[in-house]
Design a protein around this motif. Structure first.
Motif, PDB file in Angstrom:
ATOM      1  N   ARG A  71       4.147  17.951  -9.494  1.00 37.17           N
ATOM      2  CA  ARG A  71       2.710  18.089  -9.245  1.00 37.17           C
ATOM      3  C   ARG A  71       1.988  16.762  -9.459  1.00 37.17           C
ATOM      4  O   ARG A  71       1.107  16.387  -8.680  1.00 37.17           O
ATOM      5  CB  ARG A  71       2.121  19.163 -10.168  1.00 37.17           C
ATOM      6  N   ILE A  72       2.382  16.044 -10.504  1.00 35.43           N
ATOM      7  CA  ILE A  72       1.770  14.733 -10.765  1.00 35.43           C
ATOM      8  C   ILE A  72       2.110  13.757  -9.641  1.00 35.43           C
ATOM      9  O   ILE A  72       1.248  13.048  -9.124  1.00 35.43           O
ATOM     10  CB  ILE A  72       2.246  14.191 -12.127  1.00 35.43           C
ATOM     11  N   LEU A  73       3.384  13.742  -9.238  1.00 33.28           N
ATOM     12  CA  LEU A  73       3.799  12.828  -8.163  1.00 33.28           C
ATOM     13  C   LEU A  73       3.148  13.180  -6.826  1.00 33.28           C
ATOM     14  O   LEU A  73       2.866  12.298  -6.010  1.00 33.28           O
ATOM     15  CB  LEU A  73       5.326  12.869  -8.021  1.00 33.28           C
ATOM     16  N   SER A  74       2.887  14.468  -6.599  1.00 32.20           N
ATOM     17  CA  SER A  74       2.366  14.895  -5.296  1.00 32.20           C
ATOM     18  C   SER A  74       0.914  14.502  -5.066  1.00 32.20           C
ATOM     19  O   SER A  74       0.382  14.706  -3.977  1.00 32.20           O
ATOM     20  CB  SER A  74       2.510  16.416  -5.146  1.00 32.20           C
ATOM     21  N   ARG A  75       0.287  13.918  -6.074  1.00 32.14           N
ATOM     22  CA  ARG A  75      -1.063  13.398  -5.862  1.00 32.14           C
ATOM     23  C   ARG A  75      -1.046  12.141  -4.993  1.00 32.14           C
ATOM     24  O   ARG A  75      -2.075  11.738  -4.443  1.00 32.14           O
ATOM     25  CB  ARG A  75      -1.709  13.064  -7.208  1.00 32.14           C
ATOM     26  N   ASP A  76       0.116  11.503  -4.912  1.00 33.49           N
ATOM     27  CA  ASP A  76       0.257  10.269  -4.136  1.00 33.49           C
ATOM     28  C   ASP A  76       0.946  10.598  -2.811  1.00 33.49           C
ATOM     29  O   ASP A  76       2.142  10.907  -2.774  1.00 33.49           O
ATOM     30  CB  ASP A  76       1.082   9.251  -4.936  1.00 33.49           C
ATOM     31  N   LYS A  77       0.202  10.524  -1.723  1.00 32.38           N
ATOM     32  CA  LYS A  77       0.743  10.915  -0.417  1.00 32.38           C
ATOM     33  C   LYS A  77       1.867   9.989   0.055  1.00 32.38           C
ATOM     34  O   LYS A  77       2.618  10.333   0.961  1.00 32.38           O
ATOM     35  CB  LYS A  77      -0.379  10.952   0.618  1.00 32.38           C
ATOM     36  N   ARG A  78       2.014   8.821  -0.557  1.00 32.77           N
ATOM     37  CA  ARG A  78       3.035   7.858  -0.108  1.00 32.77           C
ATOM     38  C   ARG A  78       4.450   8.229  -0.549  1.00 32.77           C
ATOM     39  O   ARG A  78       5.412   7.663  -0.040  1.00 32.77           O
ATOM     40  CB  ARG A  78       2.700   6.462  -0.647  1.00 32.77           C
ATOM     41  N   VAL A  79       4.580   9.166  -1.486  1.00 34.24           N
ATOM     42  CA  VAL A  79       5.913   9.434  -2.046  1.00 34.24           C
ATOM     43  C   VAL A  79       6.420  10.841  -1.715  1.00 34.24           C
ATOM     44  O   VAL A  79       7.380  11.314  -2.317  1.00 34.24           O
ATOM     45  CB  VAL A  79       5.897   9.234  -3.581  1.00 34.24           C
ATOM     46  N   LEU A  80       5.789  11.505  -0.744  1.00 33.88           N
ATOM     47  CA  LEU A  80       6.081  12.916  -0.502  1.00 33.88           C
ATOM     48  C   LEU A  80       7.187  13.186   0.512  1.00 33.88           C
ATOM     49  O   LEU A  80       7.511  14.350   0.760  1.00 33.88           O
ATOM     50  CB  LEU A  80       4.797  13.630  -0.047  1.00 33.88           C
ATOM     51  N   ALA A  81       7.732  12.141   1.105  1.00 32.64           N
ATOM     52  CA  ALA A  81       8.746  12.357   2.147  1.00 32.64           C
ATOM     53  C   ALA A  81       9.907  13.245   1.699  1.00 32.64           C
ATOM     54  O   ALA A  81      10.336  14.126   2.453  1.00 32.64           O
ATOM     55  CB  ALA A  81       9.263  11.006   2.653  1.00 32.64           C
ATOM     56  N   PRO A  82      10.455  13.096   0.484  1.00 29.97           N
ATOM     57  CA  PRO A  82      11.602  13.940   0.102  1.00 29.97           C
ATOM     58  C   PRO A  82      11.267  15.428   0.011  1.00 29.97           C
ATOM     59  O   PRO A  82      12.136  16.273   0.243  1.00 29.97           O
ATOM     60  CB  PRO A  82      12.010  13.382  -1.276  1.00 29.97           C
ATOM     61  N   VAL A  83      10.003  15.760  -0.345  1.00 26.81           N
ATOM     62  CA  VAL A  83       9.669  17.184  -0.519  1.00 26.81           C
ATOM     63  C   VAL A  83       9.029  17.789   0.731  1.00 26.81           C
ATOM     64  O   VAL A  83       8.995  19.006   0.876  1.00 26.81           O
ATOM     65  CB  VAL A  83       8.731  17.398  -1.726  1.00 26.81           C
ATOM     66  N   ALA A  84       8.532  16.954   1.629  1.00 25.00           N
ATOM     67  CA  ALA A  84       7.898  17.450   2.854  1.00 25.00           C
ATOM     68  C   ALA A  84       8.952  17.759   3.905  1.00 25.00           C
ATOM     69  O   ALA A  84       8.841  17.376   5.073  1.00 25.00           O
ATOM     70  CB  ALA A  84       6.888  16.428   3.382  1.00 25.00           C
ATOM     71  N   THR A  85       9.977  18.449   3.490  1.00 25.13           N
ATOM     72  CA  THR A  85      11.083  18.829   4.363  1.00 25.13           C
ATOM     73  C   THR A  85      11.269  20.337   4.278  1.00 25.13           C
ATOM     74  O   THR A  85      10.738  20.993   3.381  1.00 25.13           O
ATOM     75  CB  THR A  85      12.389  18.147   3.929  1.00 25.13           C
ATOM     76  N   LYS A  86      12.052  20.893   5.210  1.00 25.60           N
ATOM     77  CA  LYS A  86      12.286  22.326   5.196  1.00 25.60           C
ATOM     78  C   LYS A  86      12.958  22.748   3.893  1.00 25.60           C
ATOM     79  O   LYS A  86      12.559  23.741   3.264  1.00 25.60           O
ATOM     80  CB  LYS A  86      13.147  22.727   6.392  1.00 25.60           C
ATOM     81  N   GLU A  87      13.953  21.976   3.478  1.00 23.61           N
ATOM     82  CA  GLU A  87      14.656  22.306   2.239  1.00 23.61           C
ATOM     83  C   GLU A  87      13.713  22.277   1.047  1.00 23.61           C
ATOM     84  O   GLU A  87      13.690  23.202   0.226  1.00 23.61           O
ATOM     85  CB  GLU A  87      15.805  21.322   2.018  1.00 23.61           C
ATOM     86  N   GLY A  88      12.937  21.204   0.961  1.00 25.09           N
ATOM     87  CA  GLY A  88      12.022  21.059  -0.173  1.00 25.09           C
ATOM     88  C   GLY A  88      10.969  22.161  -0.206  1.00 25.09           C
ATOM     89  O   GLY A  88      10.696  22.752  -1.264  1.00 25.09           O
ATOM     90  N   MET A  89      10.368  22.478   0.943  1.00 23.92           N
ATOM     91  CA  MET A  89       9.319  23.487   0.969  1.00 23.92           C
ATOM     92  C   MET A  89       9.870  24.886   0.711  1.00 23.92           C
ATOM     93  O   MET A  89       9.193  25.729   0.106  1.00 23.92           O
ATOM     94  CB  MET A  89       8.586  23.443   2.313  1.00 23.92           C
ATOM     95  N   LEU A  90      11.090  25.142   1.154  1.00 24.54           N
ATOM     96  CA  LEU A  90      11.693  26.448   0.879  1.00 24.54           C
ATOM     97  C   LEU A  90      11.987  26.621  -0.607  1.00 24.54           C
ATOM     98  O   LEU A  90      11.832  27.711  -1.162  1.00 24.54           O
ATOM     99  CB  LEU A  90      12.969  26.633   1.706  1.00 24.54           C
ATOM    100  N   ILE A  91      12.424  25.538  -1.257  1.00 23.89           N
ATOM    101  CA  ILE A  91      12.676  25.610  -2.698  1.00 23.89           C
ATOM    102  C   ILE A  91      11.374  25.933  -3.437  1.00 23.89           C
ATOM    103  O   ILE A  91      11.326  26.826  -4.290  1.00 23.89           O
ATOM    104  CB  ILE A  91      13.283  24.283  -3.207  1.00 23.89           C
ATOM    105  N   LEU A  92      10.306  25.216  -3.090  1.00 27.21           N
ATOM    106  CA  LEU A  92       9.024  25.410  -3.773  1.00 27.21           C
ATOM    107  C   LEU A  92       8.425  26.779  -3.471  1.00 27.21           C
ATOM    108  O   LEU A  92       7.891  27.447  -4.358  1.00 27.21           O
ATOM    109  CB  LEU A  92       8.047  24.299  -3.385  1.00 27.21           C
ATOM    110  N   SER A  93       8.495  27.211  -2.200  1.00 29.64           N
ATOM    111  CA  SER A  93       7.921  28.515  -1.850  1.00 29.64           C
ATOM    112  C   SER A  93       8.710  29.642  -2.526  1.00 29.64           C
ATOM    113  O   SER A  93       8.146  30.670  -2.903  1.00 29.64           O
ATOM    114  CB  SER A  93       7.905  28.709  -0.336  1.00 29.64           C
ATOM    115  N   GLY A  94      10.021  29.451  -2.695  1.00 29.50           N
ATOM    116  CA  GLY A  94      10.815  30.449  -3.406  1.00 29.50           C
ATOM    117  C   GLY A  94      10.384  30.553  -4.860  1.00 29.50           C
ATOM    118  O   GLY A  94      10.292  31.656  -5.417  1.00 29.50           O
ATOM    119  N   MET A  95      10.128  29.398  -5.492  1.00 26.92           N
ATOM    120  CA  MET A  95       9.683  29.426  -6.881  1.00 26.92           C
ATOM    121  C   MET A  95       8.274  30.000  -7.016  1.00 26.92           C
ATOM    122  O   MET A  95       7.914  30.515  -8.075  1.00 26.92           O
ATOM    123  CB  MET A  95       9.725  28.011  -7.458  1.00 26.92           C
ATOM    124  N   ALA A  96       7.484  29.877  -5.939  1.00 28.40           N
ATOM    125  CA  ALA A  96       6.140  30.460  -5.946  1.00 28.40           C
ATOM    126  C   ALA A  96       6.166  31.944  -5.591  1.00 28.40           C
ATOM    127  O   ALA A  96       5.110  32.571  -5.477  1.00 28.40           O
ATOM    128  CB  ALA A  96       5.240  29.702  -4.980  1.00 28.40           C
TER     129      ALA A  96
END
Length: 538
Positions: A71-96
């Motif tokens: 959450r702290i890292l996601s404030r910086d739009k320059r570093v989001l490439a690893p999580v702005a992927t299908k795998e990353g979003m599915l992991i986060l949406s599953g935890m949500a």
């Protein structure tokens, strides 16, 4: 703490060591975020490492710590490439617990929410916060959300809103708002396939504790009741913002659904929150949403039994309209941000007055009461009329036009009636834009109710300057003591000045054509305007 050291240890650390490392990082980075975020490459690697840990089966306490880091890292739009992927979003949406792209029974979802431990709920909240930050900062993540049908999980969660802890509900609604705002294409899917407008309506009913006593009629709030709790107010505001996005286009909605929304918004207008500022914010969101509804549904605001009787306005209840008028005046008194803060309520009241006779008659009685004092200019003073007339010459074109249109509709789009209240100088911009400089009416048809002039106004009417709209004190005639030769000289001098300015194209003399529009003077001299025979008693 050195970020390189954290990265090297994360690869081989145990679950407990990972949690301890990231907790220490979270504390330090929260104190000095700019220093850490400047190392973009390492921050991206940390995002990827945290995501890898989250992809494993780790304990909820470790998941929560990892999500706090993300959450702290996601404030910086320059570093989001690893999580702005299908795998990353599915992991986060599953935890949500959103189950993106998967069918899930609503009853099963509700029972699952009830069985979550407090630690699991904190994980869900942190995951939702991460998703909100990532969706807001990353267009790539927004598109991934569309691809994996995250809105399906969001709507499944909306269906069990009554089981939500506060923060789960708040950030679920915020994520829905962000997606519907940043990805317009999902709005139609949300309305047609997942019935999001109906679900949000139910969320508002539950959050605002609406109790129905008739068709589209909520029980009147108890004057002695406590204000809306801050948490309920927060969730209601997020629901209103999301619903605003979904109702920007009226297509695909049922009139009965819109009328139900209007009834809920009327209920909201009558409520108070813990602070005046929060109440004004709630009213602002209600106004924005009311502007999206079909104007025919605004009768719901006044079709409520009257306490004490208002037969003058057809027995309609004007309590909600009074709240809107008070809100409008507060926004005028602020003296700033008129475009965002004032024009929505002006537009709402204008359309309500144009299509609902009782609303127009009530508002006119408050804003444009019968004239008595015409010693001062219409724009000078502290009444609501004075304030609105001042806005007719505002530097912002949108504000100026909206204020002028509001007053014009209150005058039943009669030029003569408008000029009586504002003066020709203040109304010239509207009349020029509408092609009514020669007088006449707008295109809307209005009722024939009368509004007689006061005796005070009738007695001074012949002495009112039509340009300024007030009675001017007599001024000395500057040419009274001139000889005929001096008058002729001054007239010729003035004509030469106009001619010079015209030839240099600094000014262009204009006139009014027979259709009420402006045209070059030479054209209007060939076709003098016809006399306007229209008359109006109101």
């Amino acid at each position: 703490m050195d970020l390189n050291s954290i990265l090297s240890q994360l690869e081989t650390a145990s679950e407990e060591e990972i949690e301890k490392l990231l907790q220490q990082y979270n504390v330090e980075v929260s104190r000095a975020f700019a220093r850490f975020s400047s190392t973009k490459t390492n921050a991206r690697k940390l995002c990827q490492s945290v995501l890898t840990v989250l992809g494993r089966q780790v304990q909820p306490s470790c998941q929560k710590t990892c999500l706090e880091t993300l959450r702290i890292l996601s404030r910086d739009k320059r570093v989001l490439a690893p999580v702005a992927t299908k795998e990353g979003m599915l992991i986060l949406s599953g935890m949500a617990r959103l189950q993106a792209g998967e069918e899930e029974d609503a009853d099963e979802k509700g029972s699952q929410e009830q069985t979550l431990s407090e630690e699991d709920k904190r994980v869900v909240v942190e995951a939702l916060k991460c998703l909100c930050n990532i969706v807001y900062n990353s267009p790539a993540a927004q598109q991934v959300c569309v691809d994996v049908q995250l809105v399906r999980g969001l709507c499944a969660s909306l269906a069990t809103a009554h089981t939500w802890p506060h923060e789960v509900g708040l950030f679920t609604l915020r994520l829905l708002f962000l997606l519907s705002a940043l990805q317009p294409a999902v709005r139609g899917v949300l309305k047609r396939e997942w019935h999001a407008v109906r679900l949000l309506t139910e969320v508002l009913e539950h959050t605002l504790d609406v109790r129905w006593v008739g068709p589209y009629e909520a029980a009147h709030p108890d004057p002695q009741a406590i204000p809306i709790p801050a948490e309920d107010n927060e969730r209601a505001m997020e629901a209103l913002k999301a619903m605003f996005n979904l109702t920007l286009s009226e297509t695909g909605g049922e009139v009965s659904q819109f009328r139900l929304i209007a009834a809920i918004l009327r209920h909201l207008l009558m409520l108070k929150t813990e602070t005046e500022e929060k109440t004004e914010e709630a009213h602002s969101h209600a106004v924005n949403l009311l502007n999206n509804l079909p104007v025919s549904c605004l009768d719901v605001l006044i079709d409520v039994p009257v306490q004490g009787g208002l037969e003058k306005y057809g027995g309609k209840n004007m309590d909600a309209i009074k709240v809107l008028l008070d809100f409008m005046e507060k926004r005028i008194n602020k003296g700033s941000s008129y475009k965002e803060g004032l024009t929505p309520v002006l537009s709402l009241l204008t359309e309500g007055s144009r299509h609902h006779r009782e609303i127009r008659r009530y508002i006119k009685a408050q804003v444009l009461p019968p004239l008595k004092d015409v010693e001062s200019r219409p724009e000078v003073g502290t009444t609501i009329r004075n304030k609105l007339v001042r806005l007719m010459t505002h530097v912002d074109m949108g504000v100026k036009q909206t204020a002028a249109e509001f007053l014009f509709v209150l005058c039943k789009e009669s030029v003569d009636n408008l000029l009586k209240y504002t003066g020709y100088g203040n109304a010239a911009g509207l009349l020029a834009a509408r092609g009514l400089l020669g007088g006449g009416r707008g295109e809307t048809q209005y009722s024939d109710d009368e509004d007689s002039d006061t005796e005070e106004y009738k007695s001074v009417k012949p002495f009112i300057n039509p340009i300024t709209g007030h009675v001017e004190k007599p001024l000395p005639n500057p040419i009274e003591e001139m000889t005929e030769e001096q008058k002729e000289y001054e007239a010729e001098k003035l004509a030469n000045m106009f001619d010079k300015l015209s030839r240099q194209q600094m000014i262009r003399p204009m006139g009014v054509k027979s259709d009420g529009t402006l045209a070059p003077l030479e054209e209007t001299l060939c076709c003098p305007p016809e006399e306007n025979s229209d008359s109006d008693s109101d």
